[in-house]
Design an enzyme around this catalytic site. Structure first.
Site, short mmCIF file in Angstrom:
data_model
loop_
_atom_site.label_atom_id
_atom_site.label_comp_id
_atom_site.label_asym_id
_atom_site.label_seq_id
_atom_site.Cartn_x
_atom_site.Cartn_y
_atom_site.Cartn_z
N GLY A 21 2.51 5.12 12.86
CA GLY A 21 3.18 3.96 13.45
C GLY A 21 2.54 3.53 14.77
N GLU A 31 9.17 16.69 14.10
CA GLU A 31 9.71 16.55 12.75
C GLU A 31 8.95 17.52 11.83
OE1 GLU A 31 8.60 12.93 10.69
OE2 GLU A 31 10.69 12.67 10.14
N GLY A 49 6.75 5.38 7.88
CA GLY A 49 5.86 6.54 7.85
C GLY A 49 6.02 7.35 9.12
N GLU A 91 9.35 1.90 10.83
CA GLU A 91 10.42 2.88 10.60
C GLU A 91 9.76 4.25 10.54
OE1 GLU A 91 13.44 1.87 7.91
OE2 GLU A 91 13.64 -0.09 8.84
N CYS A 132 13.81 11.25 6.41
CA CYS A 132 13.61 10.89 7.82
C CYS A 132 14.85 11.14 8.67
CB CYS A 132 13.17 9.44 7.93
SG CYS A 132 14.29 8.32 7.08
N LYS A 167 0.89 -1.17 0.00
CA LYS A 167 0.00 0.00 0.00
C LYS A 167 0.93 1.22 0.00
CE LYS A 167 -1.88 3.07 1.88
NZ LYS A 167 -1.67 4.47 1.43
N THR A 188 5.35 8.84 12.95
CA THR A 188 5.18 8.19 14.26
C THR A 188 3.70 8.10 14.62
OG1 THR A 188 7.39 8.79 14.96
CG2 THR A 188 5.78 8.41 16.72
P1 NAD Z 1 2.32 8.81 6.86
O1 NAD Z 1 2.43 8.22 8.22
O2 NAD Z 1 1.37 9.90 6.65
O3 NAD Z 1 1.95 7.69 5.78
C1 NAD Z 1 2.77 6.54 5.61
C2 NAD Z 1 1.92 5.46 5.00
O4 NAD Z 1 0.96 5.00 5.96
C3 NAD Z 1 1.09 5.92 3.78
O5 NAD Z 1 1.09 4.90 2.81
C4 NAD Z 1 -0.29 6.13 4.37
O6 NAD Z 1 -1.34 6.04 3.46
C5 NAD Z 1 -0.33 4.98 5.37
N1 NAD Z 1 -1.34 5.13 6.44
C6 NAD Z 1 -1.80 6.27 6.99
N2 NAD Z 1 -2.72 5.98 7.94
C7 NAD Z 1 -2.81 4.63 8.00
C8 NAD Z 1 -3.59 3.72 8.78
N3 NAD Z 1 -4.45 4.14 9.70
N4 NAD Z 1 -3.42 2.40 8.58
C9 NAD Z 1 -2.54 1.95 7.66
N5 NAD Z 1 -1.81 2.76 6.87
C10 NAD Z 1 -1.93 4.09 7.04
O7 NAD Z 1 3.82 9.23 6.44
P2 NAD Z 1 4.25 10.06 5.16
O8 NAD Z 1 3.82 11.46 5.40
O9 NAD Z 1 3.83 9.37 3.92
O10 NAD Z 1 5.84 9.95 5.23
C11 NAD Z 1 6.63 10.80 5.97
C12 NAD Z 1 7.00 10.18 7.30
O11 NAD Z 1 7.71 8.96 7.08
C13 NAD Z 1 7.94 11.04 8.10
O12 NAD Z 1 7.54 11.02 9.44
C14 NAD Z 1 9.29 10.35 7.94
O13 NAD Z 1 10.21 10.57 8.97
C15 NAD Z 1 8.86 8.93 7.89
N6 NAD Z 1 9.93 8.13 7.28
C16 NAD Z 1 10.69 7.31 8.07
C17 NAD Z 1 11.75 6.60 7.53
C18 NAD Z 1 12.63 5.70 8.38
O14 NAD Z 1 13.43 4.95 7.83
N7 NAD Z 1 12.51 5.74 9.70
C19 NAD Z 1 12.03 6.71 6.17
C20 NAD Z 1 11.24 7.57 5.39
C21 NAD Z 1 10.17 8.27 5.95
#
Ligand code: NAD
Length: 478
Positions: A231, A377, A226, A248, A282, A173, A228
């Site tokens: 997560g 962040e 994604g 992550e 990230c 997804k 926190t």
């Molecule tokens: P996000 O949390 O908004 O979305 C991430 C994913 O989760 C998307 O595909 C989204 O549709 C999905 N999602 C959202 N709500 C959900 C739910 N209730 N159930 C299941 N899936 C759901 O993150 P983003 O804005 O796309 O990405 C940026 C974030 O990702 C930043 O916080 C960044 O630090 C983090 N990130 C972390 C790493 C790492 O290695 N630690 C790497 C890259 C990005």
């Protein structure tokens, strides 16, 4: 352009027939109309993956390795044209960041291919000489792979290649902001020979298809990269079914600049570590903690870099970065910068939108540690800079954070570098480099609110497999 879901080796519309628009960050114009998956599509994709997992596990490690190597070759052959264009248009990457992603993707696929032959088990001693104890390593089954928008090709590859190498099937997804690159990767994997059902991609929103996917009883593991916030939600739900999770999440990494560093060279390293991809990384070092004796020179050098920074068209070789992903992201950055200034921070440079979704490189000093700008962040091109009195103070300021993804220390003093390595609360400490580093074999992941688990090489194999204890009585009385 209109796209479909990719399930069981075929392209299908969402059951509802609905679609949503994906916008290009550089123009804010519609780039594609994409199938909008819901719970019904999740059910179909998971069923396909459960059948796919059996077919995949029936293959030899050499056959799985061959599929991953073929995929690496296809990405290497096609990547620098078609994939590059999608990354630039869909995620607002400048050409150099897009190239970096394609190269890392090839490296990840090749590294994962090697892991396909390394599902090692072990034996261990038994005090009873007629008994043998062994440990077998097995795949988990079906892994839900949920990816973010910022490095949508390489991060997705990191999340899917290793579970595949270990014999799992996947349902992907991707972020609703960047589904096109995920569909392009699935097409390449299909061409590389992955059997139908092993790789499935459903496109849509977190609440509409992400949540039904992570809650589906046919899923055995969740890999999420994604925020926190997401997560915590997904992790709490996964715990209801005792699922393995690899989370992550966000970061607020610090780079320490010690007094012996050259201020101009250090400023260049710090700038690269925060401004790459507009700070939407990230591991970006969004906090620079500088020993007081070189603080004025370092501040001058970094402001000079910001003044001269080429922020041009995405396909221009010299462009350092481009737009943020969407308007909501720009508004979040602006609100947090304004909040910091209203609470006493000094705006040394930037602090506003330049053009469209492009935010100026921004430097904030004297940021109270209670402010969101220090703690949260931003995922934007904003650096908080702070003066420190010695290594202990610098480390203590760095650790005054809720996240613990990465960190860095710029010095030639080995003893101080190792003090920092030992005491920084983060999943990684990079010495003589900025905090944003990649290596397909490294255990990448965070401490504190930055997540659970590590990904890369053998660390991923550990995450996406389970061990089983087998014991045998050599003289069974049965
Ligand atoms: P996000 O949390 O908004 O979305 C991430 C994913 O989760 C998307 O595909 C989204 O549709 C999905 N999602 C959202 N709500 C959900 C739910 N209730 N159930 C299941 N899936 C759901 O993150 P983003 O804005 O796309 O990405 C940026 C974030 O990702 C930043 O916080 C960044 O630090 C983090 N990130 C972390 C790493 C790492 O290695 N630690 C790497 C890259 C990005």
């Amino acid at each position: 352009m209109q796209t479909q879901l990719f399930i069981n080796g075929a392209y299908v519309d969402a059951a509802s027939g609905e679609t949503f628009d994906v916008l290009a960050p550089a123009t804010e114009q519609v780039l594609a109309r994409v199938a909008r998956a819901g719970a019904e599509d999740v059910g179909v994709a998971v069923a396909a993956a459960r059948t796919g997992a059996k077919a995949w596990q029936a293959l030899t490690p050499a056959a799985r390795e061959a599929c991953l190597l073929k995929a690496a070759d296809l990405v290497a052959a096609q990547g620098m044209e078609r994939l590059l264009d999608i990354l630039i248009d869909e995620s607002g990457s400048v050409i150099n960041k897009a190239r970096m992603e394609v190269r890392y993707t090839v490296d990840l696929l090749r590294t994962a291919a090697g892991e396909a032959r390394r599902l090692y088990g072990e034996t261990f001693p038994n005090d009873n000489p007629s008994r043998i104890s062994m440990v077998m390593r097995e795949p988990l089954g079906v892994v839900a792979v949920i990816s973010p928008y910022n490095a949508p090709l390489s991060l997705l590859t990191k999340m899917l290649a290793f579970p595949l190498a270990a014999g799992n099937a996947i349902v992907v997804k991707p972020s609703e902001e960047t589904p096109l690159i995920a569909l392009a990767l699935a097409e390449i994997l299909h061409e590389a020979g992955f059997p139908d059902g092993v790789v499935n991609v459903i496109t849509g929103f977190g609440a509409e298809c992400g949540a039904p996917l992570t809650n589906h009883p046919g899923i055995n593991c969740i890999a999420l990269t994604g925020s926190t916030t997401t997560g915590k939600l997904v992790g709490a739900q996964a715990m209801q079914r005792m699922l393995k999770t690899q989370l992550e999440l966000g970061g607020k990494s610090a780079v320490l600049i010690l007094a012996d560093a050259d201020p101009v060279k250090a400023a260049n390293i710090v700038a690269q570590g925060i401004f790459t991809h507009s700070g939407q990384i990230c591991m970006a070092n969004s906090r620079a903690i500088v020993e007081r004796s070189i603080y004025p020179e370092l501040v001058d050098a970094i402001i000079a870099i910001c003044r001269a920074m080429p922020i041009g068209p995405l396909r221009d070789e010299s462009s350092v970065y481009g737009p943020l992903i969407n308007r909501k992201a720009v508004e979040k950055v602006q609100a947090i910068v304004d909040d910091a200034v209203s609470k006493g921070a000094t705006l040394l440079y930037g602090g506003k939108v330049r053009d469209g979704l492009v935010y100026e490189p921004t430097i904030l000093a004297n940021v109270p540690h209670s402010c969101l700008a220090w703690r949260e962040e931003l995922f934007g091109p904003v650096l908080c800079i702070s003066a420190a009195d010695g290594i202990e103070d610098a480390v203590s300021q760095a650790n005054d954070a809720d996240y613990g993804l990465s960190s860095a220390v710029l010095t030639r003093d080995i003893a101080k570098a190792m003090y920092a390595a030992k005491h920084l609360e983060a999943g990684a400490v990079h010495i003589g480099m900025h905090a944003f580093q990649s290596n397909a074999l490294a255990p990448i992941g965070g401490s504190k609110l930055s997540g659970i688990g590590r990904s890369g090489g053998a660390y991923s194999t550990e995450e996406f497999t389970e061990v089983k204890w087998i014991s045998m009585e050599l003289n069974p009385d049965v």
